[in-house]
Design a protein around this motif. Structure first.
Motif, PDB file in Angstrom:
ATOM      1  N   GLU A  24      -3.566  43.974   2.437  1.00 62.84           N
ATOM      2  CA  GLU A  24      -3.550  44.512   1.072  1.00 62.84           C
ATOM      3  C   GLU A  24      -4.420  43.662   0.160  1.00 62.84           C
ATOM      4  OE1 GLU A  24       1.071  46.004   1.597  1.00 62.84           O
ATOM      5  OE2 GLU A  24       0.568  44.431   0.146  1.00 62.84           O
ATOM      6  N   ALA A  25      -4.605  44.160  -1.036  1.00 62.57           N
ATOM      7  CA  ALA A  25      -5.470  43.463  -1.991  1.00 62.57           C
ATOM      8  C   ALA A  25      -5.088  41.997  -2.117  1.00 62.57           C
ATOM      9  CB  ALA A  25      -5.418  44.158  -3.342  1.00 62.57           C
ATOM     10  N   GLY A  26      -3.804  41.734  -2.171  1.00 65.63           N
ATOM     11  CA  GLY A  26      -3.347  40.356  -2.320  1.00 65.63           C
ATOM     12  C   GLY A  26      -3.799  39.441  -1.195  1.00 65.63           C
ATOM     13  N   ASP A  27      -3.862  39.996   0.016  1.00 64.85           N
ATOM     14  CA  ASP A  27      -4.319  39.190   1.163  1.00 64.85           C
ATOM     15  C   ASP A  27      -5.783  38.792   0.981  1.00 64.85           C
ATOM     16  OD1 ASP A  27      -2.416  41.516   3.098  1.00 64.85           O
ATOM     17  OD2 ASP A  27      -1.818  39.482   2.509  1.00 64.85           O
TER      18      ASP A  27
ATOM     19  N   GLU B 178     -18.140  30.891  -3.353  1.00 65.22           N
ATOM     20  CA  GLU B 178     -17.516  32.023  -4.036  1.00 65.22           C
ATOM     21  C   GLU B 178     -17.839  33.337  -3.341  1.00 65.22           C
ATOM     22  OE1 GLU B 178     -17.921  30.111  -8.513  1.00 65.22           O
ATOM     23  OE2 GLU B 178     -18.156  32.287  -8.216  1.00 65.22           O
ATOM     24  N   LEU B 179     -16.798  33.995  -2.850  1.00 67.20           N
ATOM     25  CA  LEU B 179     -16.973  35.267  -2.147  1.00 67.20           C
ATOM     26  C   LEU B 179     -16.433  36.433  -2.967  1.00 67.20           C
ATOM     27  CD1 LEU B 179     -15.606  34.212   1.378  1.00 67.20           C
ATOM     28  CD2 LEU B 179     -18.003  34.273   0.651  1.00 67.20           C
ATOM     29  N   GLN B 180     -16.960  37.613  -2.669  1.00 68.21           N
ATOM     30  CA  GLN B 180     -16.388  38.872  -3.159  1.00 68.21           C
ATOM     31  C   GLN B 180     -16.250  39.756  -1.923  1.00 68.21           C
ATOM     32  OE1 GLN B 180     -19.328  39.978  -6.061  1.00 68.21           O
ATOM     33  NE2 GLN B 180     -20.946  40.254  -4.531  1.00 68.21           N
ATOM     34  N   VAL B 181     -15.402  40.786  -2.021  1.00 72.03           N
ATOM     35  CA  VAL B 181     -15.149  41.596  -0.836  1.00 72.03           C
ATOM     36  C   VAL B 181     -14.878  43.052  -1.163  1.00 72.03           C
ATOM     37  CG1 VAL B 181     -12.673  40.988  -0.830  1.00 72.03           C
ATOM     38  CG2 VAL B 181     -13.754  41.798   1.279  1.00 72.03           C
ATOM     39  N   GLY B 182     -15.470  43.934  -0.329  1.00 75.01           N
ATOM     40  CA  GLY B 182     -15.183  45.365  -0.403  1.00 75.01           C
ATOM     41  C   GLY B 182     -14.473  45.747   0.885  1.00 75.01           C
ATOM     42  N   VAL B 183     -13.451  46.594   0.801  1.00 72.00           N
ATOM     43  CA  VAL B 183     -12.644  46.933   1.974  1.00 72.00           C
ATOM     44  C   VAL B 183     -12.575  48.441   2.151  1.00 72.00           C
ATOM     45  CG1 VAL B 183     -10.478  46.491   3.201  1.00 72.00           C
ATOM     46  CG2 VAL B 183     -11.228  44.927   1.378  1.00 72.00           C
ATOM     47  N   GLY B 184     -12.665  48.888   3.395  1.00 67.64           N
ATOM     48  CA  GLY B 184     -12.585  50.323   3.689  1.00 67.64           C
ATOM     49  C   GLY B 184     -11.740  50.585   4.909  1.00 67.64           C
TER      50      GLY B 184
ATOM     51  N   GLU C 285      -7.443  38.629  -1.938  1.00 70.14           N
ATOM     52  CA  GLU C 285      -7.569  37.694  -3.058  1.00 70.14           C
ATOM     53  C   GLU C 285      -7.242  36.290  -2.588  1.00 70.14           C
ATOM     54  OE1 GLU C 285      -6.301  41.169  -6.175  1.00 70.14           O
ATOM     55  OE2 GLU C 285      -4.853  39.568  -5.703  1.00 70.14           O
ATOM     56  N   GLU C 286      -6.164  36.210  -1.815  1.00 66.43           N
ATOM     57  CA  GLU C 286      -5.749  34.911  -1.281  1.00 66.43           C
ATOM     58  C   GLU C 286      -6.862  34.298  -0.437  1.00 66.43           C
ATOM     59  OE1 GLU C 286      -2.693  35.373   1.650  1.00 66.43           O
ATOM     60  OE2 GLU C 286      -3.339  33.461   2.540  1.00 66.43           O
ATOM     61  N   ALA C 287      -7.504  35.119   0.371  1.00 64.93           N
ATOM     62  CA  ALA C 287      -8.548  34.609   1.263  1.00 64.93           C
ATOM     63  C   ALA C 287      -9.744  34.053   0.491  1.00 64.93           C
ATOM     64  CB  ALA C 287      -9.002  35.713   2.210  1.00 64.93           C
ATOM     65  N   ILE C 288     -10.205  34.811  -0.505  1.00 64.42           N
ATOM     66  CA  ILE C 288     -11.393  34.336  -1.201  1.00 64.42           C
ATOM     67  C   ILE C 288     -11.099  33.120  -2.071  1.00 64.42           C
ATOM     68  CG2 ILE C 288     -12.601  36.522  -1.086  1.00 64.42           C
ATOM     69  CD1 ILE C 288     -11.926  37.115  -3.883  1.00 64.42           C
ATOM     70  N   TYR C 289      -9.899  33.060  -2.632  1.00 67.06           N
ATOM     71  CA  TYR C 289      -9.593  31.874  -3.425  1.00 67.06           C
ATOM     72  C   TYR C 289      -9.373  30.667  -2.515  1.00 67.06           C
ATOM     73  CZ  TYR C 289      -9.850  34.743  -7.524  1.00 67.06           C
ATOM     74  OH  TYR C 289     -10.319  35.579  -8.496  1.00 67.06           O
ATOM     75  N   HIS C 290      -8.857  30.896  -1.313  1.00 65.54           N
ATOM     76  CA  HIS C 290      -8.712  29.812  -0.334  1.00 65.54           C
ATOM     77  C   HIS C 290     -10.080  29.213  -0.009  1.00 65.54           C
ATOM     78  CE1 HIS C 290      -7.411  27.620   3.290  1.00 65.54           C
ATOM     79  NE2 HIS C 290      -8.517  28.087   3.818  1.00 65.54           N
TER      80      HIS C 290
ATOM     81  N   GLY D 285     -18.471  43.208 -11.381  1.00 64.51           N
ATOM     82  CA  GLY D 285     -18.123  41.790 -11.459  1.00 64.51           C
ATOM     83  C   GLY D 285     -16.725  41.473 -10.971  1.00 64.51           C
ATOM     84  N   THR D 286     -16.161  42.390 -10.161  1.00 59.96           N
ATOM     85  CA  THR D 286     -14.828  42.124  -9.619  1.00 59.96           C
ATOM     86  C   THR D 286     -14.941  41.353  -8.312  1.00 59.96           C
ATOM     87  OG1 THR D 286     -14.969  44.389  -8.775  1.00 59.96           O
ATOM     88  CG2 THR D 286     -13.575  44.017 -10.702  1.00 59.96           C
ATOM     89  N   ARG D 287     -13.829  40.780  -7.835  1.00 63.86           N
ATOM     90  CA  ARG D 287     -13.861  39.959  -6.619  1.00 63.86           C
ATOM     91  C   ARG D 287     -13.365  40.722  -5.395  1.00 63.86           C
ATOM     92  NH1 ARG D 287     -14.274  34.340  -7.908  1.00 63.86           N
ATOM     93  NH2 ARG D 287     -14.475  34.012  -5.659  1.00 63.86           N
ATOM     94  N   VAL D 288     -12.450  41.671  -5.604  1.00 68.38           N
ATOM     95  CA  VAL D 288     -11.855  42.427  -4.489  1.00 68.38           C
ATOM     96  C   VAL D 288     -11.807  43.904  -4.844  1.00 68.38           C
ATOM     97  CG1 VAL D 288      -9.756  42.822  -3.111  1.00 68.38           C
ATOM     98  CG2 VAL D 288     -10.398  40.481  -3.789  1.00 68.38           C
TER      99      VAL D 288
END
Lengths: 253, 253, 253, 253
Positions: free
Chosen positions: A199-202, A217-223, A204-209, A246-249
């Motif tokens: 989920e989105a929270g997973d 600094e990473l950003q991610v798109g998921v499909g 967010e956790e990954a990129i902030y880790h 400019g969003t991260r996830v």
């Protein structure tokens, strides 16, 4: 729920082949390995799958959409056109790591990677076509925010590479141990990750880790999709949204 | 003393190209990138050089033996056969890292990697043929001791990959910061490092450092030559000696 | 009764592209054309079809087994990886020549081969999967009896080539006008012909015609199948029977 | 006076390989043959030479600029990356046909094309670098006048192919017997001919001969140079002059 079909592609007896009767020219090994990967990428890709070069003598593919007959044809075709042959193990699981583990076991049971008698083994089962759904595969496409401005146009090319590598290595370990996911560097500043139901929270956790540990600094798109291509293409679009907004996830569903 | 000629190969405006007018199929990008690398490996290799895929949109080559005209021909040939073009920066230094830094600066001065107007720039100087010696290039070829028995035949293919990656990442940083060297994973469990004048003690230090920090056991064969191929081929032979004799470091001179 | 699905593959605006802004290196054109053909051969072949290089800017394929979506994917993939694009026309008929004529008309109606505005057109219809049978495609595989002993090991390589060419040119015209068939030289001393429902007598007549007119001795194996590969593979086996038994015409059904 | 260095490239034991242990998929043979040709075209082309696919198992190249060591490297590289190996024969003569005949004899003396023990033979001599001049190679580039308007946009693609083939077959025989020249179809409506010292009158005679016998209208640009590329590139420019000015024969010197 995800149902990830993973194939391990292992070149038979490759180590010995590269030094028999004498070591082979490195430039030729690089060319042969890359073109073999490119061909597998096309073959698998034409069925909607994704292939990752990984270690080149061992490659990992997400093969939802390919049958065992398709795998057999790949082996036959490569055997007709290259000086090496392939062994293939296929397996399916909600967890990409588990599917890969099962696929690996299949190949290991057939014989060592350097067993000169093990050639072109094919093991495993594919997903039944009737059971496939639009949620079988989840793909996350990460990239480094403004890599060109931050690194490529500023540092020497190897130091940029070190930065990208650090980000990848940290993400790769985190996603594997925390989320049963398989992460692959695919060129530039891009990492494609094969995930179970996250989920989105997973994310967010990954990129902030990764930002915390190695300052990348990473950003991610998921499909999500019936095939790796369906999921991955949606992920690419989601990543464009990150870039535009400019969003991260961003999740594409 | 080493005189390493390094070329940075950078695809022009690649990021934007991959998403214009729409994102492109990942399998096609992988195929195109790999085949482009394979072609550059052949071109450079036929002159005795080595090419490393690095990030695929940015590749690094050791080009002792290639003139600027050779570099120009490479650009022309790629421009005739691919949907992208290349910018090339060449530089020479006893330190491989310095040579790469200078090569990178040359390209950066010509314009951003995503500057849509920067196409096929060629900057730098090559080593004068009259000045070339059999000590110009030093290549070290590392591999993991018994990777097949320890990892490939035992762990799942991704966990094996993680182990190899850790070893590579640690070696890469150590060799760059302690020894001004450029390290490249080339498939399997192999890492090829482009070094300045190092000695046996430097290599012993490197492999024990990696063993201490990430518990990956490496061995290394080292060679010197007029070209990367000459040096690298000697390094391969030295590595065979490690395998045969059970030693950790072998220098082929 | 045969139901041959034929696709005309035409590179868009190729003539002008090869000389704009300046003529391009011939070696690069040859490489690019051949690799494009090789890729199309793999793509079509993985669906059981056959592709013939013909004139390289215009190629002909037997595509029973490929849908229009498959053709669209081929266009997209080539557009992502080459500096040129393809227009495709597909048609079906009991007569291979008629199918090709209809496929050609489809492309011609979309615009000239050198119309700079015509790009990636896709016209035509494919065979409905429900209507496909094991007699849809008839393939005849001809080769020159003992070409190696008679020509290759005896004459200079160009005079051997002239002999093979004469045999091919005569067979090609005869099969097209007498039997509505499409003949393609595929390397060595081999010619593959895409035929409607022909009988042993038609093949005997053809090979004796070629022997009479240009003094080149052919033998032929013929197969039928749901796809070009099925038919062609049977034809290869039939040709082996000719070689083993010394016969001139063998039908594999 | 011309000094044409010609290389015969012959795949070792190819016929048997294509059917052992079973016949191989035709699509794979086509792919493998074409990619092998493409690689040889690049290798030879990067030295300024030209390669012609001819029969694919036997290819002919104009190799002024390549030494025997270069030929050896080509063999080694192919042996590392393909499931087949090459035998090469090199020879030089003012007459291209004589050079090819001598090159062929060299290979034939080493053993039959289907001698399973003959592998990677290399015979012959190359032109001494000190003796090379800007008149060593003469290349004529013929094409069909307005092929697109006359054939491609009008006839079905096979009938267009038949017309082009007829023109090629007639030109090929005439140039070989009347002028000791080697003619090769290179795609589209283009034929490249490797000539000894011919004059405008010889070319006028050739194109009017073809027009008389098979009613195909050709134009031709001719160039001379130290290498095939030098000569051929001038020929391409001369052909552009034909197109621009409506002339039939243009010599670029």
């Amino acid at each position: 729920m995800t149902t990830t079909q993973v194939t391990l592609v292992q070149i038979d007896n490759y180590g010995p082949w590269t030094v028999t009767p004498e070591p082979r020219r490195e430039a030729d090994l690089q060319t042969m390995q890359s073109r073999l990967f490119a061909d597998i990428s096309q073959f698998v890709g034409n069925h909607g799958g994704y292939t990752f070069f990984t270690r080149f003598d061992n490659m990992i593919a997400v093969t939802n959409g390919l049958t065992l007959e398709d795998h057999e044809l790949l082996q036959e075709s490569v055997g007709n056109r290259y000086p090496v042959t392939l062994s293939l193990g296929v397996a399916t699981d909600a967890s990409p790591v588990q599917a890969l583990a099962d696929a690996t076991t299949g190949v290991q049971n057939a014989g060592s990677a350097q067993d000169e008698n093990r050639r072109e083994c094919l093991t495993g089962v594919t997903v039944d076509d009737a059971d496939r759904t639009a949620e079988d595969v989840q793909i996350a496409h990460f990239d480094v925010i403004n890599a060109t401005g931050t690194y490529t146009d500023e540092l020497n090319a190897f130091d940029t590479f070190i930065e990208i590598e650090q980000g990848y290595a940290e993400l790769m370990r985190h996603m594997r141990y925390a989320h049963d996911s398989l992460s692959f560097f695919v060129g530039g500043d891009n990492v494609i990750v094969v995930c179970p139901d996250l989920e989105a929270g997973d994310y967010e956790e990954a990129i902030y880790h990764v930002e915390e540990t190695v300052d990348v600094e990473l950003q991610v798109g998921v499909g999500r999709g019936k095939t790796a291509h369906d999921a991955g293409y949606d992920a690419k679009h989601a990543l464009e949204t990150c870039r535009a907004d400019g969003t991260r996830v961003e999740l594409e569903w």
